[in-house]
Design an enzyme around this catalytic site. Structure first.
Site, short mmCIF file in Angstrom:
data_model
loop_
_atom_site.label_atom_id
_atom_site.label_comp_id
_atom_site.label_asym_id
_atom_site.label_seq_id
_atom_site.Cartn_x
_atom_site.Cartn_y
_atom_site.Cartn_z
N ASP A 1 -55.17 72.53 -103.14
CA ASP A 1 -55.95 71.76 -102.17
C ASP A 1 -56.02 72.40 -100.78
OD1 ASP A 1 -55.95 69.97 -104.27
OD2 ASP A 1 -55.45 68.24 -103.01
N HIS B 1 -63.25 67.88 -101.76
CA HIS B 1 -62.08 67.28 -101.09
C HIS B 1 -62.48 66.76 -99.71
CE1 HIS B 1 -57.89 66.38 -100.73
NE2 HIS B 1 -57.52 67.42 -100.00
N HIS C 1 -61.68 66.25 -94.34
CA HIS C 1 -60.33 65.83 -94.75
C HIS C 1 -59.79 64.67 -93.89
CE1 HIS C 1 -56.07 66.36 -96.03
NE2 HIS C 1 -56.60 66.91 -97.10
N HIS D 1 -51.09 73.63 -102.50
CA HIS D 1 -52.03 73.81 -101.38
C HIS D 1 -52.20 75.29 -101.04
CE1 HIS D 1 -50.78 69.62 -101.03
NE2 HIS D 1 -51.90 69.41 -100.35
ZN LIG Z 1 -55.80 67.59 -98.85
#
Ligand SMILES: [Zn+2]
Length: 274
Positions: free
Chosen positions: A97, A148, A152, A244
């Site tokens: 991510d 995503h 964010h 991530h």
């Molecule tokens: Zn995130």
């Protein structure tokens, strides 16, 4: 090549010789901070004892095909976000991510390429718009790209329907533009924050909501050892692992994946995309 990368590569090389029982400790060659030009042979002395191993590597649970335990508290609800893969074989999924990031995405891609692992990159739209070459590299390597959101927003569950729609649509647009027209079919909410509004926007955009079930919280830089431990002790068939490649220094993530991914493959897990 920097020293950390060398260390990670050394770890991978050394892992091949690890005993596959119990909590096997592996020994990394100590990385010294001597002058760059000094040849090791010029100053070679018998080493009295190796430095203590910096990390231990738990042996992952051997997967039983088709037996997919769930995590207490993470219930898969119809129409709700997906925490697990459909229970089949020894499938697991890796999700990455908050990228793409010019510093870390290429390093993650290199680790995945080394072990031929397909992953799903949950990209932030404005990052995708800023680094279209990285989006293309991820797509070109055969990985999935999920939406995503564009900025964010961790408070997404409190945003209005038009605000959520804008986050979703702008991200899909940015990813499609950078990837040669591929529109995401999966949506991951920032911080795993879901609301009826978020789920509705996701469904209206023709995407499935994607969550996770194994989370070492690598974003908080808890240490390579912690990330390795959580991945290797919590993963079961059907697990969706969260990591991530953006929003901070992800060296621990790169190092941990270099250690954990080959162990999961050796244990019999099979990486697929959700
Ligand atoms: Zn995130």
């Amino acid at each position: 090549m920097n020293r950390r990368l060398l260390l990670a590569m050394g770890a991978v090389a050394l892992l091949g010789g690890c005993a596959d029982s119990g909590k096997a400790a592996w020994r990394a060659a100590p990385v010294t901070s001597g002058s760059p030009g000094a040849s090791p042979s010029a100053t070679a002395q018998p080493s009295p004892s190796p430095s203590p191993s910096p990390w231990t590597v738990p042996t992952p649970a051997r997967p039983t095909p088709g037996v997919c335990p769930t995590v207490p508290g993470l219930v898969q609800r119809p129409g709700g976000p997906q925490h697990y893969l459909p229970c089949s074989g020894t499938n697991i999924a890796l999700t990455i991510d908050d990228g793409p990031d010019p510093g870390w995405t290429p390093k993650i891609l290199a680790v995945l390429a080394r072990y031929h692992i397909p992953a799903t990159f949950c990209m932030i739209g404005r990052q995708a718009a800023a680094h279209p070459n990285l989006v293309a590299a991820v797509a070109g390597a055969g990985h999935h790209i999920a939406n995503h959101t564009f900025t964010h927003p961790l408070e997404i569950a409190r945003l209005t329907p038009p605000q959520v729609r804008e986050e979703v649509e702008r991200a899909s647009e940015a990813i499609a533009t950078a990837s040669g027209g591929r529109r995401p079919s999966l949506f991951r909410s920032p911080g795993g924050a879901w609301s009826p509004t978020v789920l509705a926007a996701c469904a209206d955009a023709g995407m499935r909501p994607l969550d996770w079930s194994v989370d070492p919280r690598d974003w908080s830089t808890p240490g390579t050892q912690h990330i390795v431990d959580v991945i290797l002790t919590k993963t079961r068939p059907g697990s969706i692992i969260l990591e991530h490649d953006g929003n901070g220094n992800r060296q621990q993530t790169v190092d941990a994946l270099s250690i954990a991914l080959p162990r999961l493959i050796d244990a019999g897990y099979h990486f697929v995309q959700p």
